[in-house]
Write an enzyme that holds these catalytic residues in place. Sequence first.
Site, mmCIF file in Angstrom:
data_model
loop_
_atom_site.group_PDB
_atom_site.id
_atom_site.type_symbol
_atom_site.label_atom_id
_atom_site.label_comp_id
_atom_site.label_asym_id
_atom_site.label_seq_id
_atom_site.Cartn_x
_atom_site.Cartn_y
_atom_site.Cartn_z
ATOM 1 N N CYS A 1 86.808 2.010 125.458
ATOM 2 C CA CYS A 1 86.558 2.618 124.153
ATOM 3 C C CYS A 1 87.765 3.658 123.999
ATOM 4 C CB CYS A 1 85.232 3.500 124.216
ATOM 5 S SG CYS A 1 84.082 2.095 124.083
ATOM 6 N N HIS B 1 85.534 9.734 119.565
ATOM 7 C CA HIS B 1 85.062 8.148 119.666
ATOM 8 C C HIS B 1 83.514 8.174 119.014
ATOM 9 C CE1 HIS B 1 84.019 4.536 121.046
ATOM 10 N NE2 HIS B 1 83.297 4.944 122.200
ATOM 11 N N ASN C 1 79.303 1.843 117.349
ATOM 12 C CA ASN C 1 80.473 1.782 118.412
ATOM 13 C C ASN C 1 81.467 0.549 118.432
ATOM 14 O OD1 ASN C 1 82.065 2.121 120.466
ATOM 15 N ND2 ASN C 1 80.557 2.714 122.059
HETATM 16 N N1 ACO Z 1 65.167 -0.299 120.727
HETATM 17 C C1 ACO Z 1 63.978 0.146 121.290
HETATM 18 N N2 ACO Z 1 63.951 0.789 122.393
HETATM 19 C C2 ACO Z 1 64.829 0.745 123.416
HETATM 20 C C3 ACO Z 1 66.008 -0.055 123.041
HETATM 21 C C4 ACO Z 1 66.082 -0.265 121.579
HETATM 22 N N3 ACO Z 1 67.303 -1.088 121.167
HETATM 23 N N4 ACO Z 1 67.002 0.132 124.017
HETATM 24 C C5 ACO Z 1 66.499 0.686 124.772
HETATM 25 N N5 ACO Z 1 64.989 1.043 124.459
HETATM 26 C C6 ACO Z 1 63.701 1.586 125.435
HETATM 27 C C7 ACO Z 1 64.143 1.574 126.991
HETATM 28 O O1 ACO Z 1 63.626 0.417 127.248
HETATM 29 C C8 ACO Z 1 63.143 2.731 127.507
HETATM 30 O O2 ACO Z 1 61.920 2.303 127.305
HETATM 31 P P1 ACO Z 1 61.134 2.833 128.677
HETATM 32 O O3 ACO Z 1 61.051 4.460 128.470
HETATM 33 O O4 ACO Z 1 59.905 2.314 128.417
HETATM 34 O O5 ACO Z 1 61.812 2.367 130.189
HETATM 35 C C9 ACO Z 1 63.522 3.723 126.241
HETATM 36 O O6 ACO Z 1 64.059 3.121 125.114
HETATM 37 C C10 ACO Z 1 64.580 4.729 126.652
HETATM 38 O O7 ACO Z 1 65.598 4.224 127.184
HETATM 39 P P2 ACO Z 1 66.989 5.066 127.689
HETATM 40 O O8 ACO Z 1 68.060 4.137 128.139
HETATM 41 O O9 ACO Z 1 66.664 6.158 128.395
HETATM 42 O O10 ACO Z 1 67.328 5.677 126.293
HETATM 43 P P3 ACO Z 1 68.587 6.725 125.826
HETATM 44 O O11 ACO Z 1 67.982 7.981 125.197
HETATM 45 O O12 ACO Z 1 69.376 7.098 127.100
HETATM 46 O O13 ACO Z 1 69.490 6.026 124.957
HETATM 47 C C11 ACO Z 1 71.669 5.104 124.768
HETATM 48 C C12 ACO Z 1 70.341 4.867 125.242
HETATM 49 C C13 ACO Z 1 71.608 4.960 123.244
HETATM 50 C C14 ACO Z 1 72.347 3.799 125.223
HETATM 51 C C15 ACO Z 1 72.345 6.189 125.442
HETATM 52 O O14 ACO Z 1 71.935 6.387 126.781
HETATM 53 C C16 ACO Z 1 73.719 6.514 125.114
HETATM 54 O O15 ACO Z 1 74.251 6.479 124.115
HETATM 55 N N6 ACO Z 1 74.593 6.334 126.141
HETATM 56 C C17 ACO Z 1 76.133 6.236 126.174
HETATM 57 C C18 ACO Z 1 76.747 5.219 125.504
HETATM 58 C C19 ACO Z 1 78.287 5.442 125.499
HETATM 59 O O16 ACO Z 1 78.617 6.572 125.134
HETATM 60 N N7 ACO Z 1 79.171 4.695 125.859
HETATM 61 C C20 ACO Z 1 80.554 4.882 126.086
HETATM 62 C C21 ACO Z 1 81.193 4.312 125.057
HETATM 63 S S1 ACO Z 1 80.898 2.665 125.215
HETATM 64 C C22 ACO Z 1 82.359 1.779 125.781
HETATM 65 O O17 ACO Z 1 83.228 2.173 126.434
HETATM 66 C C23 ACO Z 1 82.389 0.236 125.696
#
Ligand code: ACO
Length: 323
Positions: free
Chosen positions: A113, A250, A280
Amino acid sequence: MIRSVVRGVGASLPSRLVKNADLAGIVETSDEWIVQRTGIRQRYLASHDETTASLGEAAARAALDHAGLTPADIDLIVLATSTPNNTFPATAVEIQNRLGMHHGFAFDMQAVCSGFVFAVTTADAYLRGGLAKRALVIGAETFSRILDWSDRSTCVLFGDGAGAIVLEAQEGIGTIADRGVLAASLRSDGSHKEKLYVDGGVSTTQTVGHLRMEGREVFKHAVGMITDVIEATFGEAKITADELDWFVPHQANKRIIDASARKLGIADEKVVVTVDQHGNTSAASVPLALSVAVADGRIKKGDLVLLEAMGGGFTWGAVLLRW
Ligand code: ACO
């Protein structure tokens, strides 16, 4: 001194628009969850005949048109991508050929990214070093091809697309009043590999593999890394956040963008956000956002613009430039 000045910007999106609600038919998710956790409302996904090379070529042509230039005026292409058309040759070379260019040189850059930020600093070094006069810097991705479409925690986050800028070597006076790239800071740390990676590869599994991410872990590191590298860039240019006209981060997650801007003291109205529209798109996200903000008249000649990205590796970096 030589400065790498932006002459034009362009973008290209696949034809297939996919809304959050459409994904609810593929995995157990909802528009509400995706919007609340990420800010994403829709993304564009490549059809069979759309590839990183075709999207990159279209973005490059749009940037050349915007600059009033043709491929004959370009002598360097740097393509940031983690989703190349082939293992080799570099997709940049394929784009060079699609543009009808048989002069100059082209290569790919892989920093996930952060790829576009790394590519801009690379092209800037080549231009300042006199190895080229005008560069096409492209970010193009088809992440839909490496997503595990049964994993709701990752497949809802990404989209496909491409963006490009034309950089031209011009004389500057050496102050931050110059147009062009003014300061940059790049970092990487491979000890974070397991938090965000693709579980296949040429030399290991001989498969393309799928993206794997510990989202919560990436999130935990993102804001600190982003703000550190931006503060280093501000320090190099001897400016403060108040002097910025536009922050083009980003586009991974609206919550990361908001938290970074807040920590840096950058006002909301100076932040360009397109994650709601594109999801993204990895290395394409910053040039796609740039092209939107230039097309709608926000970013204008002379504006001070900060680019930032963080991604797999981890890699992270920032570039300050005057448009
Ligand atoms: N729909 C519904 N529920 C979901 C989904 C979905 N698509 N995905 C996960 N959940 C659930 C999980 O199973 C979890 O359930 P549980 O509490 O029963 O276990 C709950 O939602 C919370 O999951 P978390 O992973 O804790 O959610 P979080 O608030 O952290 O959001 C996310 C997840 C959006 C991925 C976030 O962590 C994020 O944005 N992380 C950074 C991503 C990023 O910036 N990447 C860098 C760039 S990418 C690259 O370089 C290729």
